[in-house]
Design an enzyme around this catalytic site. Structure first.
Site, mmCIF file in Angstrom:
data_model
loop_
_atom_site.group_PDB
_atom_site.id
_atom_site.type_symbol
_atom_site.label_atom_id
_atom_site.label_comp_id
_atom_site.label_asym_id
_atom_site.label_seq_id
_atom_site.Cartn_x
_atom_site.Cartn_y
_atom_site.Cartn_z
ATOM 1 N N ILE A 14 -0.401 -2.851 9.414
ATOM 2 C CA ILE A 14 0.956 -3.421 9.461
ATOM 3 C C ILE A 14 1.588 -3.117 10.813
ATOM 4 O O ILE A 14 2.199 -3.987 11.438
ATOM 5 C CB ILE A 14 1.830 -2.893 8.299
ATOM 6 C CG1 ILE A 14 1.174 -3.218 6.942
ATOM 7 C CG2 ILE A 14 3.225 -3.514 8.365
ATOM 8 C CD1 ILE A 14 1.976 -2.780 5.725
ATOM 9 N N SER A 126 7.481 0.345 -0.759
ATOM 10 C CA SER A 126 6.504 -0.500 -1.445
ATOM 11 C C SER A 126 7.034 -0.941 -2.800
ATOM 12 O O SER A 126 7.820 -0.228 -3.448
ATOM 13 C CB SER A 126 5.226 0.315 -1.643
ATOM 14 O OG SER A 126 4.381 -0.305 -2.576
ATOM 15 N N TYR A 151 0.608 8.879 -4.145
ATOM 16 C CA TYR A 151 0.946 7.966 -3.047
ATOM 17 C C TYR A 151 2.251 7.221 -3.370
ATOM 18 O O TYR A 151 3.187 7.189 -2.573
ATOM 19 C CB TYR A 151 -0.191 6.949 -2.814
ATOM 20 C CG TYR A 151 0.274 5.715 -2.094
ATOM 21 C CD1 TYR A 151 0.478 5.722 -0.721
ATOM 22 C CD2 TYR A 151 0.556 4.541 -2.804
ATOM 23 C CE1 TYR A 151 0.947 4.598 -0.074
ATOM 24 C CE2 TYR A 151 1.018 3.414 -2.158
ATOM 25 C CZ TYR A 151 1.215 3.433 -0.793
ATOM 26 O OH TYR A 151 1.695 2.319 -0.156
ATOM 27 N N LYS A 155 6.463 7.287 -1.756
ATOM 28 C CA LYS A 155 7.364 6.173 -1.387
ATOM 29 C C LYS A 155 8.730 6.365 -2.048
ATOM 30 O O LYS A 155 9.774 6.240 -1.410
ATOM 31 C CB LYS A 155 6.754 4.827 -1.802
ATOM 32 C CG LYS A 155 5.489 4.442 -1.044
ATOM 33 C CD LYS A 155 5.765 4.227 0.445
ATOM 34 C CE LYS A 155 4.530 3.802 1.209
ATOM 35 N NZ LYS A 155 4.689 3.899 2.670
ATOM 36 N N ASP A 301 -3.110 -0.078 -12.723
ATOM 37 C CA ASP A 301 -2.667 -1.414 -12.307
ATOM 38 C C ASP A 301 -1.555 -1.927 -13.218
ATOM 39 O O ASP A 301 -1.614 -1.754 -14.431
ATOM 40 C CB ASP A 301 -3.838 -2.412 -12.358
ATOM 41 C CG ASP A 301 -4.677 -2.385 -11.089
ATOM 42 O OD1 ASP A 301 -4.206 -1.839 -10.076
ATOM 43 O OD2 ASP A 301 -5.800 -2.924 -11.118
HETATM 44 C C1 UD1 Z 1 -2.060 -1.406 -4.353
HETATM 45 C C2 UD1 Z 1 -1.399 -0.142 -4.798
HETATM 46 C C3 UD1 Z 1 -0.010 -0.075 -4.229
HETATM 47 C C4 UD1 Z 1 -0.061 -0.183 -2.719
HETATM 48 C C5 UD1 Z 1 -0.796 -1.449 -2.316
HETATM 49 C C6 UD1 Z 1 -1.010 -1.443 -0.817
HETATM 50 C C7 UD1 Z 1 -2.336 0.468 -6.987
HETATM 51 C C8 UD1 Z 1 -2.050 0.618 -8.447
HETATM 52 N N1 UD1 Z 1 -1.337 -0.044 -6.244
HETATM 53 O O1 UD1 Z 1 -1.379 -2.514 -4.933
HETATM 54 O O2 UD1 Z 1 0.586 1.143 -4.581
HETATM 55 O O3 UD1 Z 1 1.234 -0.194 -2.180
HETATM 56 O O4 UD1 Z 1 -2.079 -1.512 -2.948
HETATM 57 O O5 UD1 Z 1 -1.590 -2.631 -0.405
HETATM 58 O O6 UD1 Z 1 -3.392 0.790 -6.526
HETATM 59 N N2 UD1 Z 1 -8.350 -6.201 -7.746
HETATM 60 C C9 UD1 Z 1 -9.553 -6.610 -8.292
HETATM 61 N N3 UD1 Z 1 -10.716 -6.213 -7.690
HETATM 62 C C10 UD1 Z 1 -10.726 -5.423 -6.573
HETATM 63 C C11 UD1 Z 1 -9.488 -5.006 -6.014
HETATM 64 C C12 UD1 Z 1 -8.316 -5.411 -6.631
HETATM 65 O O7 UD1 Z 1 -9.587 -7.314 -9.295
HETATM 66 O O8 UD1 Z 1 -11.814 -5.076 -6.095
HETATM 67 C C13 UD1 Z 1 -7.087 -6.658 -8.366
HETATM 68 C C14 UD1 Z 1 -6.225 -5.524 -8.885
HETATM 69 O O9 UD1 Z 1 -6.575 -5.198 -10.202
HETATM 70 C C15 UD1 Z 1 -4.824 -6.149 -8.757
HETATM 71 C C16 UD1 Z 1 -4.942 -7.104 -7.575
HETATM 72 O O10 UD1 Z 1 -6.344 -7.315 -7.393
HETATM 73 O O11 UD1 Z 1 -4.544 -6.889 -9.906
HETATM 74 C C17 UD1 Z 1 -4.359 -6.545 -6.296
HETATM 75 O O12 UD1 Z 1 -4.938 -5.265 -6.057
HETATM 76 P P1 UD1 Z 1 -4.675 -4.471 -4.688
HETATM 77 O O13 UD1 Z 1 -4.979 -5.346 -3.536
HETATM 78 O O14 UD1 Z 1 -5.423 -3.180 -4.803
HETATM 79 O O15 UD1 Z 1 -3.128 -4.218 -4.676
HETATM 80 P P2 UD1 Z 1 -2.179 -3.540 -5.787
HETATM 81 O O16 UD1 Z 1 -2.975 -2.804 -6.796
HETATM 82 O O17 UD1 Z 1 -1.243 -4.559 -6.285
#
Ligand code: UD1
Length: 341
Positions: A14, A126, A151, A155, A301
């Site tokens: 960022i 966040s 983490y 925040k 999640d």
């Molecule tokens: C995550 C963090 C959040 C942080 C943000 C930074 C958690 C619970 N939250 O958000 O605190 O500020 O990253 O960018 O970890 N997914 C898959 N397969 C994967 C990876 C992710 O299905 O291999 C799904 C996850 O279940 C979620 C979505 O993709 O539904 C987004 O995931 P991600 O990019 O990790 O972001 P957040 O979990 O929303």
């Protein structure tokens, strides 16, 4: 006179995009980073994009108060944007002290120095502070929920620290909290982007690494959520759109347009996108087939969260402009650039 902005963690994902937008908007920027979680790619990319060889770079750790004081003594810092922090959710659960120590003490040092100097502070918060919200979309007035990871808790705590410090300073310290939703994509030049170390935790780097062949298969965590297609809903925001929000926020601070001494803005699009929709859009816009399978839910999640960005739209005059497709194209171009393709 040109205003000077210090960007802590300015070489990271960022931070590098924000540095580009600030320079292009006419600010002098000082980049400070300890390179604990990134290499020089981001900083070098910023120089290429902006055509500026003279961007000051300070290699330092914000947990070192002497170094922070020296930095504030060296430059006429009008505002500081604080990114320097650890950000791996899973690691923070395993090593909470590492996260509390680093993320809190660096922010405390920045605040102390900024208060002394009379600099404005912008903190990178966040959407994680909303936890699993009772209703969506979330506005800035939506109650925060207890964090589900150390983490996330850093925040929430840093938000409180900023509020309390601003309040006690009686107008001497002012700040803005930006609550990011899910930043994705890369600069359209493909010269800067996300550089996750090891196996990515976040969805889009995992998608691009799978598409390029670095990872075998993307696991979609959960397809039994109470959402239209069973996968989680998020507000994916283009990294350049997100970076531009900082230019608006800094302008608001240094040009005296703040309406409260500590302001909070959601930085999102207002558009919910499911994991499956994102995967399908990636395949379609880039013409690639992605190997994926459904897997159990990932602990921690939330089902669905997206922003109501009305306040940022109306008050700051900032609005996300890029489509998910444009952003996913930029993410793919960046992954190909990294692979030398
Ligand atoms: C995550 C963090 C959040 C942080 C943000 C930074 C958690 C619970 N939250 O958000 O605190 O500020 O990253 O960018 O970890 N997914 C898959 N397969 C994967 C990876 C992710 O299905 O291999 C799904 C996850 O279940 C979620 C979505 O993709 O539904 C987004 O995931 P991600 O990019 O990790 O972001 P957040 O979990 O929303």
């Amino acid at each position: 006179m040109k205003k000077t902005v210090l960007v802590s963690g300015g070489a990271g994902f960022i931070g590098s995009h924000v540095t580009v937008e600030l320079i292009q908007a006419g600010y002098d920027v000082v980049v400070a980073d300890n390179f604990s979680n990134c290499d020089r790619t981001g900083y070098e990319g910023v120089k290429k994009i902006t055509g500026r060889e003279d961007i000051p770079l300070e290699v330092m750790d914000f947990c070192d108060m002497k170094a922070v004081e020296a930095l504030f003594g060296k430059y006429p810092i009008d505002a500081v944007i604080h990114f320097a922090a650890y950000k791996a959710v899973g690691e923070s659960v395993a090593q909470p002290l590492k996260y509390y120590k680093n993320n809190l003490s660096s922010f405390l040092n920045v605040l102390e120095a900024a208060q002394k100097k009379g600099s404005f502070v912008l903190f990178s918060s966040s959407a994680t502070v909303y936890g699993e919200p009772d209703s969506v979309p979330v506005t800035e007035a939506t109650p925060r929920k207890p964090a589900t990871s150390p983490y996330g808790n850093t925040k929430t705590i840093c938000e409180d620290i900023l509020h309390d410090t601003v309040k006690a300073s009686e107008g001497r310290l002012k700040g803005i909290l930006l609550r990011y939703f899910n930043p994705i994509g890369a600069h359209p030049s493909a010269l800067i982007g996300e550089l996750p170390r090891g196996v990515p935790n976040n969805l889009v780097p995992f998608i691009t690494q799978t598409a390029i062949g670095k990872r075998e298969c993307l696991r979609i965590f959960g397809n039994d959520y109470p959402t239209p297609d069973g996968t989680c809903l998020r507000d994916y925001i283009d990294i350049v759109d997100l970076a531009k929000a900082h230019v608006y926020a800094v302008g608001r601070m240094v040009e005296g347009r703040m309406k409260q001494d500590c302001e909070v803005f959601n930085v999102g699009t207002g558009r919910p996108v499911s994991v499956l929709e994102l995967v399908n859009a990636f395949e379609k816009v880039n013409g690639v087939k992605l190997n994926y399978k459904f897997a159990p839910r990932r602990a921690g999640d939330v089902t669905a969260i997206w922003a109501d960005p009305t306040l940022a739209n109306t008050e700051m005059g900032w609005k996300a402009t890029r489509t998910v497709e444009q952003t996913l194209k930029s993410a793919w171009e960046w992954e190909k650039h990294l692979a030398g393709k």
